[in-house]
Design an enzyme around this catalytic site. Structure first.
Site, short mmCIF file in Angstrom:
data_model
loop_
_atom_site.label_atom_id
_atom_site.label_comp_id
_atom_site.label_asym_id
_atom_site.label_seq_id
_atom_site.Cartn_x
_atom_site.Cartn_y
_atom_site.Cartn_z
N ARG A 42 26.65 37.23 -25.73
CA ARG A 42 27.01 37.99 -26.93
C ARG A 42 26.10 39.21 -27.03
O ARG A 42 24.87 39.08 -27.04
CB ARG A 42 26.84 37.13 -28.18
CG ARG A 42 27.15 37.88 -29.49
CD ARG A 42 26.64 37.12 -30.71
NE ARG A 42 27.26 35.82 -30.82
CZ ARG A 42 26.72 34.78 -31.49
NH1 ARG A 42 25.54 34.93 -32.10
NH2 ARG A 42 27.35 33.63 -31.55
N GLN A 91 20.26 41.84 -27.92
CA GLN A 91 20.28 42.84 -28.99
C GLN A 91 20.06 44.23 -28.41
O GLN A 91 19.00 44.52 -27.85
CB GLN A 91 19.21 42.50 -30.02
CG GLN A 91 19.40 41.11 -30.62
CD GLN A 91 18.27 40.69 -31.54
OE1 GLN A 91 18.43 40.64 -32.75
NE2 GLN A 91 17.12 40.37 -30.97
N LYS A 143 24.02 44.65 -31.96
CA LYS A 143 23.09 45.78 -32.07
C LYS A 143 21.69 45.31 -32.43
O LYS A 143 20.70 45.89 -31.98
CB LYS A 143 23.60 46.80 -33.09
CG LYS A 143 24.84 47.56 -32.61
CD LYS A 143 25.25 48.65 -33.60
CE LYS A 143 26.46 49.40 -33.09
NZ LYS A 143 26.90 50.47 -34.03
N GLY A 144 21.57 44.28 -33.27
CA GLY A 144 20.27 43.78 -33.69
C GLY A 144 20.06 43.99 -35.18
O GLY A 144 20.41 45.04 -35.72
N HIS A 193 31.28 45.48 -35.65
CA HIS A 193 32.30 45.83 -36.62
C HIS A 193 32.59 47.33 -36.58
O HIS A 193 33.46 47.81 -37.30
CB HIS A 193 31.84 45.46 -38.04
CG HIS A 193 31.42 44.04 -38.17
ND1 HIS A 193 30.10 43.66 -38.16
CD2 HIS A 193 32.14 42.90 -38.30
CE1 HIS A 193 30.03 42.34 -38.28
NE2 HIS A 193 31.25 41.86 -38.36
N LYS A 195 20.00 28.88 -33.98
CA LYS A 195 18.73 29.59 -33.92
C LYS A 195 17.64 28.59 -33.53
O LYS A 195 17.47 27.56 -34.19
CB LYS A 195 18.39 30.21 -35.28
CG LYS A 195 19.22 31.45 -35.62
CD LYS A 195 18.76 32.03 -36.95
CE LYS A 195 19.47 33.36 -37.23
NZ LYS A 195 20.92 33.21 -37.36
N ASP A 214 21.35 31.79 -30.65
CA ASP A 214 21.14 33.05 -31.34
C ASP A 214 19.79 33.65 -30.95
O ASP A 214 18.84 32.92 -30.64
CB ASP A 214 21.17 32.85 -32.87
CG ASP A 214 22.58 32.90 -33.42
OD1 ASP A 214 23.43 33.57 -32.82
OD2 ASP A 214 22.83 32.26 -34.46
N ARG A 252 23.43 40.77 -45.95
CA ARG A 252 24.75 41.39 -45.79
C ARG A 252 24.97 42.45 -46.88
O ARG A 252 25.51 43.53 -46.62
CB ARG A 252 25.86 40.33 -45.88
CG ARG A 252 25.83 39.28 -44.82
CD ARG A 252 26.22 39.79 -43.45
NE ARG A 252 25.16 40.49 -42.75
CZ ARG A 252 24.16 39.88 -42.10
NH1 ARG A 252 24.09 38.56 -42.07
NH2 ARG A 252 23.26 40.58 -41.47
#
Length: 311
Positions: free
Chosen positions: A187, A166, A190-191, A230, A100, A137, A292
């Protein structure tokens, strides 16, 4: 879910709750389910285990919004240590690093972009010497143009540097078209940031539709798509699109977070797909863990019961 998400995210700022979570037997299991540890050694060990299962890895040393050069220097040093240890273990064939820009100085007042670029160059040089790559990132929308500008500068000397886009941003389909060229690693996720309606789709279905449109652009292009999801439906759609566009396995990859759908990660790898696992590590794991937990209702329930049962 929306009623619980905000309180959990507020807890992410609490050092007291962090100490409680990390010392509780049950919640300690939750921590290690998503973050292998605070040290480079713990991240490298997790990388080795995943490599043994036929999985690839990208390591992220946690930390962002660095406001002073000294802290940014420490983050760079952590990445150099990780790359050195990966190389010493012969793991760089299967592992890279994700960075990042805010963690390496982008947010430093006045000189942030210059500092972040020089630090990113240092990490990219070390990664190349170790035989691997770096992916930049993406963060909130206010930094998108600056991050892509840094990417363009880095790719002059390190064309293998990966990008992240994203799908929930309105602009992303156009960004995919601009980056879908030969040798370009992108990469697509979705964001994860809270963005205003003026720049981002708010409805989940609209985000999914944007993700599929972006997938089509990347898979039809000449670059190397990295499909970060996922969502079982998105995995199925991505596989179908790859076949439609004549993509051989290995000309793209799936990416998933450490600790999320591990059996699916193995299933895809066993089916011949390239699968990369995103491993976060370091002392700043707490905020990551709480995000998460806030994303997954079953974990919220488990976490709450753990806190209540603490004596």
């Amino acid at each position: 879910m929306s009623l619980l998400r905000q309180p959990i995210l507020l807890l992410a700022r609490s050092s007291r709750v962090k100490k409680l979570v990390s010392t509780m037997p049950v919640s300690a299991d939750i921590v290690t389910s998503y973050v292998p540890g605070e040290t480079t050694e713990s991240a490298v060990e997790a990388t080795a285990r995943l490599a043994d299962d036929g999985l690839r890895v990208t390591l992220d040393f946690l930390g962002e919004d660095t406001l002073d050069v000294e802290q940014a220097d420490k983050t760079v040093a952590a990445y150099l240590e990780a790359l050195q240890q990966l190389a010493a273990r012969g793991l760089t064939r299967n592992a890279e690093v994700s960075v990042k820009l805010s963690a390496i100085g982008q947010a430093v007042p006045e000189i942030g972009d210059k500092v972040a670029l020089e630090h990113a160059r240092t990490i990219c040089r070390a990664a190349r010497n170790a035989g691997t790559t770096v992916t930049l990132d993406m963060e909130d929308h206010t930094t998108t143009d600056r991050t892509l500008a840094t990417l363009r500068e880095l790719r002059k000397d390190f064309p293998e540097t990966g990008a992240v886009l994203q799908a929930y941003l309105h602009r992303t389909e156009a960004d995919c078209r601009a980056l879908a060229y030969e040798g370009s690693r992108v990469r697509l996720c979705k964001g994860a940031y809270s963005e205003p309606e003026s720049v981002a789709f708010q409805d989940r279905l609209e985000v999914d539709r944007s993700y599929v449109r972006c997938l089509k652009v990347l898979l039809a292009g000449q670059g190397y798509p990295m499909i970060a999801t996922h969502d079982p439906r998105m995995v199925e759609i991505a596989s179908s699109l790859a076949s439609r566009y004549g993509r051989a396995q290995g000309s793209y990859e799936f990416q998933m977070l450490y600790g999320i759908r591990p059996e699916e990660q193995k299933r895809l790898a066993e089916a011949g797909e390239a699968v990369r696992v995103y491993i976060p590590y370091g002392r700043e794991w707490y905020g990551y863990l709480m995000r998460r937990l806030a994303e997954r209702p079953q974990n919220l329930s488990f976490f709450a019961k753990s806190l209540i049962s603490k004596k």
